[in-house]
Design a protein around this motif. Structure first.
Motif, PDB file in Angstrom:
ATOM      1  N   ASP A  42     -10.488  16.060 -28.847  1.00 33.48           N
ATOM      2  CA  ASP A  42     -10.999  17.429 -28.907  1.00 33.48           C
ATOM      3  C   ASP A  42     -12.247  17.566 -29.768  1.00 33.48           C
ATOM      4  O   ASP A  42     -12.992  18.536 -29.627  1.00 33.48           O
ATOM      5  N   ALA A  43     -12.466  16.639 -30.691  1.00 35.95           N
ATOM      6  CA  ALA A  43     -13.597  16.732 -31.608  1.00 35.95           C
ATOM      7  C   ALA A  43     -13.904  15.338 -32.133  1.00 35.95           C
ATOM      8  O   ALA A  43     -13.090  14.412 -32.017  1.00 35.95           O
ATOM      9  N   HIS A  47     -17.536  15.645 -21.124  1.00 32.87           N
ATOM     10  CA  HIS A  47     -16.537  15.758 -22.188  1.00 32.87           C
ATOM     11  C   HIS A  47     -17.216  15.800 -23.556  1.00 32.87           C
ATOM     12  O   HIS A  47     -16.768  16.516 -24.458  1.00 32.87           O
ATOM     13  N   LYS A  61     -17.285  19.141 -26.993  1.00 30.68           N
ATOM     14  CA  LYS A  61     -16.690  18.851 -28.299  1.00 30.68           C
ATOM     15  C   LYS A  61     -17.454  19.485 -29.457  1.00 30.68           C
ATOM     16  O   LYS A  61     -18.627  19.834 -29.345  1.00 30.68           O
ATOM     17  N   GLY A  68     -22.642  19.725 -27.195  1.00 35.14           N
ATOM     18  CA  GLY A  68     -21.560  20.113 -28.078  1.00 35.14           C
ATOM     19  C   GLY A  68     -21.973  21.132 -29.124  1.00 35.14           C
ATOM     20  O   GLY A  68     -23.063  21.703 -29.098  1.00 35.14           O
TER      21      GLY A  68
END
Length: 278
Positions: A74-75, A99, A103, A124
């Motif tokens: 997730d991060a 993806h 993030k 992100g």
């Protein structure tokens, strides 16, 4: 009902990481979240060694791309700073996927080079804030970072952000000074720039501020705030100005607004500064 764990990939882009420090990071997370609601996922290459670096450039670049592109994370949280992120920053950006774009990323100091590259590329949400090694040393520091990574928690943020709607960034002074003019320098027009520094003599802070504020790109910013300048090495004779006085001086010389102090620094009180508009 089982709550899905928030999974944070811990990666090293810079200097070698002592395995003892790495284990301390893992132990800290296990203590704070024993039910596994937050999981720190350590990259397999975290303890690689290549001279000064945490693995050679190809290894560190591949590790960052692995965790950024991983759909099950997730991060991304940088383990530590030091030196080395500039050697991989430009190369990793073209390899990042959708993806990676979803993030949050956090670090400071040497990690600022990668944060700048991500921000320039629009990938992100990036923030200057505590690194994983900092969190393992102090619960409050670590929770501030993890809470922002999980939810964008407003209580983690540097205090001036609440009253200033302009986009902001934060950097170690040395890092931003070296970034200007490179392929990974983001456009900071209209941004509030927050700066901090550690382990430098004040004459060097003065010289870096001369160079930074002399850049045409930096003169388009909305203004500068000076964070904490700590562990200052000795000047002989005494330089005769504080870091804040140096910042004021070069802002006035260059026509950049000096906006006051910032609650950031190489310390446990380092607050979170998300890049861009909030």
């Amino acid at each position: 009902m089982t709550t899905k764990a928030f999974r944070i990939g811990v990666v090293n882009a810079s200097s070698r990481l002592d395995p003892v420090r790495g284990q301390a990071i893992a132990d800290w997370a296990a203590r704070l979240w024993p039910a596994g609601e937050v999981e720190l996922v350590m990259h397999p290459s975290l303890y690689e060694v290549h001279g000064h670096f945490g693995g050679d450039d190809a290894t560190r670049a591949a590790a960052f791309v692995d965790w950024a592109n991983d759909p099950d994370l997730d991060a991304v949280w940088f383990a530590r700073g030091g030196y080395g992120a500039c050697r991989i920053a430009e190369a990793v950006i073209p390899q990042l996927n959708e993806h990676a774009r979803a993030k949050r990323y956090m670090g400071y100091s040497d990690a600022g080079t990668l944060l700048a590259a991500l921000y320039k590329a629009g990938i992100g949400q990036v923030a200057h804030g505590p690194m994983a090694a900092d969190g393992s040393r102090n619960d409050e520091t670590g929770l501030r970072a993890v809470n922002w990574l999980r939810t964008g928690d407003a209580s983690s943020l540097e205090g001036n952000l609440a009253s200033d709607p302009r986009p902001a960034v934060a950097f170690n002074l040395t890092i931003l000074n070296e970034l200007v003019g490179t392929a990974v320098e983001p456009d900071l027009s209209g941004h509030v720039i927050m700066l901090e520094e550690v382990s430098e003599a004040l004459y060097r802070v003065d010289r870096m501020m001369f160079h930074l504020t002399g850049q045409a790109s930096i003169r388009k910013c909305a203004g500068i705030r000076m964070g904490r300048v700590s562990d200052v090495t000795e000047n002989d004779p005494d330089f005769g100005m504080t870091a804040v006085e140096i910042a004021r001086y070069w802002c006035e010389r260059s026509g950049i607004a000096y906006l006051g102090e910032a609650d950031i620094g190489h310390d446990r009180n380092n607050k979170v500064v998300p890049f861009g508009a909030r």
